[in-house]
Design a protein around this motif. Structure first.
Motif, PDB file in Angstrom:
ATOM      1  N   LYS A   1       0.830  -1.206   0.000  1.00 54.70           N
ATOM      2  CA  LYS A   1       0.000   0.000   0.000  1.00 54.70           C
ATOM      3  C   LYS A   1       0.866   1.259   0.000  1.00 54.70           C
ATOM      4  CE  LYS A   1      -4.100  -1.768   2.303  1.00 54.70           C
ATOM      5  NZ  LYS A   1      -4.956  -1.613   3.483  1.00 54.70           N
ATOM      6  N   HIS A   2       1.722   1.386   1.025  1.00 51.92           N
ATOM      7  CA  HIS A   2       2.581   2.568   1.128  1.00 51.92           C
ATOM      8  C   HIS A   2       3.657   2.308   2.168  1.00 51.92           C
ATOM      9  CE1 HIS A   2       0.606   3.674   4.934  1.00 51.92           C
ATOM     10  NE2 HIS A   2      -0.516   3.302   4.339  1.00 51.92           N
ATOM     11  N   PRO A   3       4.778   3.052   2.097  1.00 53.52           N
ATOM     12  CA  PRO A   3       5.793   2.916   3.140  1.00 53.52           C
ATOM     13  C   PRO A   3       5.335   3.614   4.418  1.00 53.52           C
ATOM     14  CG  PRO A   3       6.477   4.537   1.535  1.00 53.52           C
ATOM     15  CD  PRO A   3       5.194   3.936   1.021  1.00 53.52           C
ATOM     16  N   ILE A   4       5.806   3.112   5.542  1.00 55.37           N
ATOM     17  CA  ILE A   4       5.516   3.744   6.831  1.00 55.37           C
ATOM     18  C   ILE A   4       6.762   4.522   7.234  1.00 55.37           C
ATOM     19  CG2 ILE A   4       4.991   3.341   9.252  1.00 55.37           C
ATOM     20  CD1 ILE A   4       3.525   0.798   8.352  1.00 55.37           C
ATOM     21  N   VAL A   5       6.620   5.836   7.355  1.00 53.40           N
ATOM     22  CA  VAL A   5       7.762   6.700   7.657  1.00 53.40           C
ATOM     23  C   VAL A   5       7.529   7.351   9.012  1.00 53.40           C
ATOM     24  CG1 VAL A   5       9.155   8.634   6.869  1.00 53.40           C
ATOM     25  CG2 VAL A   5       8.087   7.118   5.206  1.00 53.40           C
ATOM     26  N   THR A   6       8.232   6.851  10.031  1.00 54.56           N
ATOM     27  CA  THR A   6       8.221   7.433  11.366  1.00 54.56           C
ATOM     28  C   THR A   6       9.664   7.553  11.824  1.00 54.56           C
ATOM     29  OG1 THR A   6       8.097   5.274  12.444  1.00 54.56           O
ATOM     30  CG2 THR A   6       6.002   6.333  11.913  1.00 54.56           C
ATOM     31  N   GLU A   7       9.875   8.157  12.970  1.00 52.92           N
ATOM     32  CA  GLU A   7      11.237   8.264  13.490  1.00 52.92           C
ATOM     33  C   GLU A   7      11.851   6.887  13.709  1.00 52.92           C
ATOM     34  OE1 GLU A   7      11.907  10.915  16.794  1.00 52.92           O
ATOM     35  OE2 GLU A   7      10.286  12.218  16.125  1.00 52.92           O
ATOM     36  N   LYS A   8      11.072   5.974  14.254  1.00 48.96           N
ATOM     37  CA  LYS A   8      11.571   4.629  14.524  1.00 48.96           C
ATOM     38  C   LYS A   8      11.938   3.901  13.236  1.00 48.96           C
ATOM     39  CE  LYS A   8      10.353   0.330  16.822  1.00 48.96           C
ATOM     40  NZ  LYS A   8       9.351  -0.381  17.608  1.00 48.96           N
ATOM     41  N   THR A   9      11.095   3.985  12.214  1.00 49.56           N
ATOM     42  CA  THR A   9      11.396   3.280  10.971  1.00 49.56           C
ATOM     43  C   THR A   9      12.583   3.896  10.250  1.00 49.56           C
ATOM     44  OG1 THR A   9       9.787   4.573   9.683  1.00 49.56           O
ATOM     45  CG2 THR A   9       9.024   2.510  10.669  1.00 49.56           C
ATOM     46  N   LEU A  10      12.773   5.204  10.369  1.00 50.60           N
ATOM     47  CA  LEU A  10      13.945   5.836   9.754  1.00 50.60           C
ATOM     48  C   LEU A  10      15.234   5.394  10.434  1.00 50.60           C
ATOM     49  CD1 LEU A  10      12.631   9.454   9.115  1.00 50.60           C
ATOM     50  CD2 LEU A  10      12.883   7.585   7.476  1.00 50.60           C
ATOM     51  N   ILE A  11      15.204   5.227  11.757  1.00 49.64           N
ATOM     52  CA  ILE A  11      16.373   4.736  12.488  1.00 49.64           C
ATOM     53  C   ILE A  11      16.675   3.299  12.085  1.00 49.64           C
ATOM     54  CG2 ILE A  11      17.221   4.107  14.781  1.00 49.64           C
ATOM     55  CD1 ILE A  11      15.682   6.601  15.815  1.00 49.64           C
ATOM     56  N   GLU A  12      15.640   2.458  11.996  1.00 49.88           N
ATOM     57  CA  GLU A  12      15.840   1.064  11.569  1.00 49.88           C
ATOM     58  C   GLU A  12      16.382   1.001  10.145  1.00 49.88           C
ATOM     59  OE1 GLU A  12      12.062  -0.814  12.120  1.00 49.88           O
ATOM     60  OE2 GLU A  12      12.461  -1.252  14.224  1.00 49.88           O
ATOM     61  N   ARG A  13      15.912   1.893   9.290  1.00 49.16           N
ATOM     62  CA  ARG A  13      16.402   1.925   7.908  1.00 49.16           C
ATOM     63  C   ARG A  13      17.889   2.238   7.871  1.00 49.16           C
ATOM     64  NH1 ARG A  13      14.822   6.966   4.519  1.00 49.16           N
ATOM     65  NH2 ARG A  13      16.562   7.706   5.733  1.00 49.16           N
ATOM     66  N   ASP A  14      18.308   3.234   8.648  1.00 46.16           N
ATOM     67  CA  ASP A  14      19.705   3.652   8.620  1.00 46.16           C
ATOM     68  C   ASP A  14      20.639   2.660   9.314  1.00 46.16           C
ATOM     69  OD1 ASP A  14      18.943   5.900   7.245  1.00 46.16           O
ATOM     70  OD2 ASP A  14      18.784   7.151   9.041  1.00 46.16           O
ATOM     71  N   LEU A  15      20.215   2.091  10.430  1.00 47.67           N
ATOM     72  CA  LEU A  15      21.098   1.210  11.203  1.00 47.67           C
ATOM     73  C   LEU A  15      21.048  -0.244  10.754  1.00 47.67           C
ATOM     74  CD1 LEU A  15      20.545   2.583  14.817  1.00 47.67           C
ATOM     75  CD2 LEU A  15      22.363   3.134  13.210  1.00 47.67           C
ATOM     76  N   LYS A  16      19.868  -0.749  10.431  1.00 48.84           N
ATOM     77  CA  LYS A  16      19.712  -2.176  10.163  1.00 48.84           C
ATOM     78  C   LYS A  16      19.379  -2.509   8.711  1.00 48.84           C
ATOM     79  CE  LYS A  16      17.774  -2.864  14.767  1.00 48.84           C
ATOM     80  NZ  LYS A  16      16.579  -3.328  15.485  1.00 48.84           N
ATOM     81  N   GLY A  17      19.092  -1.503   7.883  1.00 51.67           N
ATOM     82  CA  GLY A  17      18.699  -1.761   6.506  1.00 51.67           C
ATOM     83  C   GLY A  17      17.305  -2.352   6.388  1.00 51.67           C
ATOM     84  N   GLN A  18      16.415  -1.983   7.322  1.00 50.91           N
ATOM     85  CA  GLN A  18      15.044  -2.491   7.321  1.00 50.91           C
ATOM     86  C   GLN A  18      14.094  -1.394   6.855  1.00 50.91           C
ATOM     87  OE1 GLN A  18      14.278  -3.707  11.322  1.00 50.91           O
ATOM     88  NE2 GLN A  18      15.272  -5.688  11.061  1.00 50.91           N
ATOM     89  N   TYR A  19      13.135  -1.783   6.041  1.00 46.70           N
ATOM     90  CA  TYR A  19      12.116  -0.866   5.556  1.00 46.70           C
ATOM     91  C   TYR A  19      10.752  -1.388   5.978  1.00 46.70           C
ATOM     92  CZ  TYR A  19      15.753   1.183   2.645  1.00 46.70           C
ATOM     93  OH  TYR A  19      16.893   1.799   2.211  1.00 46.70           O
ATOM     94  N   THR A  20       9.842  -0.473   6.330  1.00 42.99           N
ATOM     95  CA  THR A  20       8.530  -0.852   6.826  1.00 42.99           C
ATOM     96  C   THR A  20       7.458  -0.377   5.854  1.00 42.99           C
ATOM     97  OG1 THR A  20       9.380  -0.589   9.064  1.00 42.99           O
ATOM     98  CG2 THR A  20       7.012  -0.752   8.830  1.00 42.99           C
ATOM     99  N   PHE A  21       6.523  -1.279   5.525  1.00 42.08           N
ATOM    100  CA  PHE A  21       5.460  -0.981   4.572  1.00 42.08           C
ATOM    101  C   PHE A  21       4.122  -1.421   5.135  1.00 42.08           C
ATOM    102  CE2 PHE A  21       9.270  -1.666   2.074  1.00 42.08           C
ATOM    103  CZ  PHE A  21       9.238  -0.610   1.164  1.00 42.08           C
ATOM    104  N   ALA A  22       3.069  -0.687   4.794  1.00 42.34           N
ATOM    105  CA  ALA A  22       1.704  -1.144   5.037  1.00 42.34           C
ATOM    106  C   ALA A  22       1.328  -2.020   3.849  1.00 42.34           C
ATOM    107  CB  ALA A  22       0.752   0.039   5.147  1.00 42.34           C
ATOM    108  N   VAL A  23       0.795  -3.204   4.129  1.00 41.58           N
ATOM    109  CA  VAL A  23       0.444  -4.151   3.070  1.00 41.58           C
ATOM    110  C   VAL A  23      -1.015  -4.552   3.221  1.00 41.58           C
ATOM    111  CG1 VAL A  23       2.811  -5.020   2.854  1.00 41.58           C
ATOM    112  CG2 VAL A  23       1.243  -6.146   4.406  1.00 41.58           C
ATOM    113  N   THR A  24      -1.556  -5.212   2.200  1.00 40.26           N
ATOM    114  CA  THR A  24      -2.943  -5.656   2.268  1.00 40.26           C
ATOM    115  C   THR A  24      -3.088  -6.741   3.328  1.00 40.26           C
ATOM    116  OG1 THR A  24      -2.583  -7.291   0.543  1.00 40.26           O
ATOM    117  CG2 THR A  24      -3.392  -5.141  -0.148  1.00 40.26           C
ATOM    118  N   VAL A  25      -4.279  -6.877   3.855  1.00 44.68           N
ATOM    119  CA  VAL A  25      -4.538  -7.828   4.929  1.00 44.68           C
ATOM    120  C   VAL A  25      -4.360  -9.268   4.441  1.00 44.68           C
ATOM    121  CG1 VAL A  25      -6.257  -8.581   6.604  1.00 44.68           C
ATOM    122  CG2 VAL A  25      -6.095  -6.186   6.011  1.00 44.68           C
ATOM    123  N   GLU A  26      -4.584  -9.505   3.149  1.00 43.44           N
ATOM    124  CA  GLU A  26      -4.479 -10.858   2.606  1.00 43.44           C
ATOM    125  C   GLU A  26      -3.043 -11.251   2.245  1.00 43.44           C
ATOM    126  OE1 GLU A  26      -6.376  -8.467   0.884  1.00 43.44           O
ATOM    127  OE2 GLU A  26      -8.201  -8.862   2.003  1.00 43.44           O
TER     128      GLU A  26
END
Length: 97
Positions: A9-34
């Motif tokens: 659906k879309h990326p989730i951009v918060t302070e926590k997700t930006l820190i995880e992106r920079d330190l761990k290379g993790q990206y967070t997304f909202a996805v469909t329920v199915e």
């Protein structure tokens, strides 16, 4: 296979997700329920042309909300935390950094 752009659906951009992106290379997304892990992995790889090593999915229950005497419920949704291989980055979500 579902269309990759309907799974994500879309990326989730918060302070926590930006820190995880920079330190761990993790990206967070909202996805469909199915969506499941395999569909999310394939969709990220097709859309952003990167290699995904790990996918974690969480179900988020919608909160109950009141407006005066009326009560409703926000919809349930899913979020996926995706880890990329090596030093790969998603340039579209880097924000020029």
């Amino acid at each position: 296979m579902k269309d990759p752009r309907t799974v994500i659906k879309h990326p989730i951009v918060t302070e926590k997700t930006l820190i995880e992106r920079d330190l761990k290379g993790q990206y967070t997304f909202a996805v469909t329920v199915e969506a499941n892990k395999a569909e999310v992995k394939k969709a990220i790889e097709v859309i952003f042309h990167v290699h995904v090593t790990d996918v974690n999915i969480m179900k988020i229950k919608g909160k109950r909300k009141r407006l005066g005497r009326f009560e409703g419920k926000r919809p349930d949704w899913k979020k996926a935390v995706v880890r990329l291989a090596g030093d790969e980055k998603i340039e579209e979500l880097s924000g020029g950094a």
